[in-house]
Design an enzyme around this catalytic site. Structure first.
Site: not given
Ligand code: COS
Length: 412
Positions: A271, A274, A310, A370-371, A394, A398
């Protein structure tokens, strides 16, 4: 040092804490104004001048040679940037997310690869360590990560899992007071040059996301090995490798946070990360916009500078408008983080919009050139190549949309 000094002698208030008022239009209102404080303006100017002097002149060369810019990393550390948001007690600059966003934009404007090295060290390594590390862990690693003696790396993705991050094959099993790690992490920024790796490993495979643990693993720990360096489209001075773990033994005291809480650590860390990538994308877009504007003013066609037409003016206007919108989204997410308010959704929005803006603006910038824009000696082709990764790492665009949609369906 000058910046570090100024940061420390500022009013000490995180940027978001002057937040006042609220708007019915935003689910997470943080502040009513995005005017920078005098300290922030001075800080931004100092980083901009540093980046123009030390980084921009060598950016093309490092891109070409794919070398790690070790000396410039030390210079960024001397300026207080490598430990920008880490507490002063451990050698950091004690600044907030807002200053971090400003620094990321300015460094990326000079060279995205330098800013990638910076963002991983700050957002993905020093921040979770400062927040969740034990006193012993902080003392062991933070000073060196802040003063440039080492850089850090964040190991989440694997050869067969990227967006589905919880679906990992890397395992750790307990043996007495040690954990033994086996598996491979993929696309690791700062791989091979990092001194410390934060590694997310499945410790309770049946529990998926609830069975992941974060470990602090030093580069010289037996069983950790960096694979070959990837050859990439962009950000080529930032090394990317696989990291292999073969019976790598790590003491229990090297668990970061609580056992089996690693997935939440990984996600909340992203978070913050990002916001850094959003700022990086703004910086790349700003560089591409500046190059296009300057070129349009000096290139003539049909007896006029092409900026007189323009069609071009509208392109430049759209570029500037999108960059400004991306910057404000980024600052909003940073202000929320500084105010310790939820910022997952806003960070995702900022990264989504800023990265797509960077791609759009760099494409238009090449069009205006351009080129000439297509030639390897044009800086704008490097901006275009560098921009693409901001839509991928990160969390892909999607995944950002998925995060935003989950929040708006759950919270509103
Ligand atoms: N902060 C704190 N906790 C988080 C959270 C966040 N931002 N996002 C999810 N969680 C927690 C959820 O609350 C859940 O907790 P509980 O098990 O207690 O309910 C747990 O983590 C699992 O979350 P969730 O069910 O949403 O996981 P998913 O497997 O559905 O994955 C995504 C969610 C797709 C959003 C996640 O896997 C993701 O961000 N993927 C991309 C990873 C990425 O950015 N990779 C790049 C690596 S660095 S180049």
């Amino acid at each position: 040092m000058a910046v570090e000094q100024r940061l420390k002698t500022g009013d000490g208030r995180p940027a978001g804490e002057d937040a006042a008022g609220s708007s019915d239009d935003s689910p997470h209102p943080a502040r009513s104004s995005f005017a920078l404080t005098e300290d922030q303006q001075l800080f931004r100017r100092t980083v901009r001048e540093f980046a123009a002097r030390e980084i921009a002149p060598v950016a093309a060369e490092f891109d070409e040679t794919e070398q790690f810019p070790a000396e410039n990393v030390r210079k960024m550390a001397d300026l207080g940037l490598m430990g920008l948001t880490a507490p002063e007690a451990y050698g950091g600059s004690g600044a907030g997310a807002m200053e971090y966003a400003l620094a990321m934009e300015e460094i990326a404007r000079a060279d995205a690869a330098h800013s990638t090295i910076l963002t991983v060290n700050v957002s993905l390594v020093t921040e979770p360590l400062a927040k969740l590390g034990t006193e012993q862990q902080r003392r062991a690693f933070l000073p060196a990560l802040c003063d440039g003696r080492m850089v850090g790396a964040y190991c989440l993705s694997e050869p067969s899992s990227g967006s589905d991050a919880a679906n990992m094959d890397t395992r750790a099993t307990r043996e007495g007071d040690e954990w033994v790690i086996n598996g491979t992490k993929n696309f690791i920024t700062n791989g091979g040059v990092a001194g410390l790796y934060i590694v997310y490993v499945s410790t309770e495979p049946s529990q998926r996301a609830r069975g992941v643990t974060a470990f602090l693993v030093e580069a010289d720990r037996p069983g950790l090995r960096a694979g070959h360096k990837e050859s990439k489209l962009g950000i080529r001075a930032s090394p990317t490798t696989q990291i292999h773990f073969e019976n790598c033994r790590v003491p229990r005291e090297h668990v970061l946070g609580e056992e089996n809480q690693g997935f939440k650590i990984a996600m909340s860390t992203l978070d913050g990360g990002r916001i850094g990538i959003a700022a990086q994308a703004v910086g790349i877009a700003q560089a591409a916009f500046g190059a296009a504007r300057d070129y349009a003013k000096q290139r003539t066609a049909f007896g006029h500078p092409i900026a007189d037409f323009q069609g071009l003016q509208w392109m430049l206007a759209d570029m500037r408008t999108r960059i400004e919108a991306a910057r404000l989204l980024t600052w909003q997410a940073a202000a929320l983080k500084d105010a310790q308010q939820p910022h997952s959704q806003q960070a995702a929005m900022a990264k989504l919009f800023a990265s797509e803006t960077a791609m759009w603006v760099t494409t238009k910038s090449i069009q205006i050139h351009g080129g000439y824009g297509y030639m390897r000696e044009a800086a704008v082709q490097r901006y275009f190549r560098d921009a693409k990764i901001t839509e991928i790492y990160e969390g892909t665009s999607e995944v950002q949309r998925l995060v935003i949609a989950r929040h708006l369906l759950r919270d509103e």
